[in-house]
Design a protein around this motif. Structure first.
Motif, mmCIF file in Angstrom:
data_model
loop_
_atom_site.group_PDB
_atom_site.id
_atom_site.type_symbol
_atom_site.label_atom_id
_atom_site.label_comp_id
_atom_site.label_asym_id
_atom_site.label_seq_id
_atom_site.Cartn_x
_atom_site.Cartn_y
_atom_site.Cartn_z
ATOM 1 N N HIS A 1 0.830 -1.212 0.000
ATOM 2 C CA HIS A 1 0.000 0.000 0.000
ATOM 3 C C HIS A 1 0.864 1.261 0.000
ATOM 4 O O HIS A 1 0.521 2.258 -0.611
ATOM 5 N N PHE B 1 -4.371 -1.713 -5.419
ATOM 6 C CA PHE B 1 -3.524 -2.222 -4.333
ATOM 7 C C PHE B 1 -2.137 -1.578 -4.382
ATOM 8 O O PHE B 1 -1.527 -1.336 -3.341
ATOM 9 N N HIS C 1 -7.801 -6.871 -1.569
ATOM 10 C CA HIS C 1 -7.171 -8.096 -1.044
ATOM 11 C C HIS C 1 -7.852 -9.377 -1.535
ATOM 12 O O HIS C 1 -8.123 -10.303 -0.761
ATOM 13 N N HIS D 1 -5.485 -4.186 9.958
ATOM 14 C CA HIS D 1 -6.112 -3.468 8.848
ATOM 15 C C HIS D 1 -7.042 -4.411 8.109
ATOM 16 O O HIS D 1 -6.977 -5.626 8.249
ATOM 17 N N MET E 1 -8.942 -0.391 4.623
ATOM 18 C CA MET E 1 -8.381 -1.359 3.688
ATOM 19 C C MET E 1 -6.969 -1.014 3.242
ATOM 20 O O MET E 1 -6.263 -1.849 2.721
ATOM 21 N N ASP F 1 -0.911 -9.357 3.404
ATOM 22 C CA ASP F 1 -0.533 -8.704 2.145
ATOM 23 C C ASP F 1 0.847 -9.112 1.654
ATOM 24 O O ASP F 1 1.309 -8.617 0.628
#
Ligand code: ZN
Length: 310
Positions: free
Chosen positions: A71, A96, A139, A205, A225, A280
């Motif tokens: 991010h 993303f 995601h 998150h 997000m 992530d």
């Protein structure tokens, strides 16, 4: 990969000694085709899926590595160089990697740029974002059904960039897909052991929306997000009330976020942080979540007993 690239070097002197020139030119052509296809993947999870499909025909360079936060990533000059030399750039998409488009433009590459999440049913954030950002949840890989779509997209992209490898990519994607189908069944069986009213989890998150929707678990997070946004005191207070009211026992930090907010939240709510989920990014080698499959098994292995409260 190494064996494949050494073979032509070993054969070349033999061919040079044994064959007349016109034939030599022909025997060298297949050797050149076995140089691994340079592929850039924007983040580690996508890099692993690409490696599963590409095998030794490709050389994957991952920009945001293990434990990295895509991010908020700051590209380096070496990333632009990798993109310039790549034949294929794989990105998640769904906003993303907000830094990637500019990096691709400035690199001046001829590589095909392919969005792995193309074709997934996207999930939207329900209202709380409030920052005026695009509120599509990026995601998507957290639902295994979506990761299987990623595999198909990667196989098609690799076949387009390297048509001679198309059959290999199709076969590799097919066996990876079978493993993910089995993984999906396993996750469902695991989650089924948790009573429905216990299926609530707090994370740093909001990265598990697709996972929660696919497997019937409610995830709450003080942060939105994207890790760019800071949680408000009111959001944290509301979560603490919820943890107390519903006796939530599954509270987790993530490998790529700052644990401070969650540590404080857990302390104020009188619960224990149950460990680290991989959302992530994959783990570093030896830490148990080096591949997509290992990551999902790690996460479910922590989530299920924590939700049960044992
Ligand atoms: Zn995220």
């Amino acid at each position: 990969m190494q064996r494949r690239s050494l073979l032509p070097l070993l054969l070349a002197p033999l061919a040079a000694g044994a064959l007349p020139r016109p034939l030599l030119a022909q025997t060298q052509a297949p050797a050149a085709a076995t140089t691994p296809l340079p592929v850039v993947a924007s983040f580690s999870i996508l890099g692993d899926l690409a490696a599963q499909v590409g095998g030794s025909r490709i050389a994957v360079r991952t920009l945001v590595g293990p434990d990295g936060d895509a991010h908020t990533y700051q590209p380096r000059p070496s990333d632009a160089a990798a993109i310039r030399e790549a034949r294929l750039v794989l990105r998640n998409g769904l906003n993303f990697e907000p830094w990637l488009d500019r990096l691709i433009r400035s690199a001046g590459t001829k590589a095909q740029v392919v969005t792995a999440a193309e074709g997934v049913a996207t999930r939207r954030m329900t209202g709380e974002d409030g920052h005026g950002h695009d509120s599509t949840d990026p995601h998507a890989w957290q639902n295994i059904a979506n990761a299987r779509i990623y595999l198909r997209n990667i196989a098609a992209a690799l076949a387009a960039a390297d048509p001679e490898g198309a059959e290999t990519y199709r076969a590799n994607a097919s066996s990876a897909d079978s493993r993910l189908a089995a993984l999906d069944e396993w996750v469902r069986a695991q989650v089924a052991t948790v009573p429905a009213e216990r299926r609530i989890v707090i994370t740093s998150h909001d990265a598990f929306g697709y996972f929660g929707a696919a497997y019937g678990i409610t995830f709450e997070a003080p942060q939105g997000m994207s890790t760019e946004s800071e949680p408000s005191a009111a959001q944290v207070a509301a979560l603490i009330r919820q943890v107390r009211a519903r006796h939530v026992t599954a509270v987790f930090v993530e490998n790529m976020t700052n644990p401070a907010t969650l540590d404080r939240l857990a302390k104020d709510a009188g619960v224990t942080v149950r460990g680290e989920l991989f959302s992530d990014a994959l783990s570093r080698p030896g830490e148990g979540a080096e591949t997509y499959e290992a990551m999902m098994r790690h996460n479910v292995g922590l989530l299920v007993p924590a939700m049960r409260g044992g």
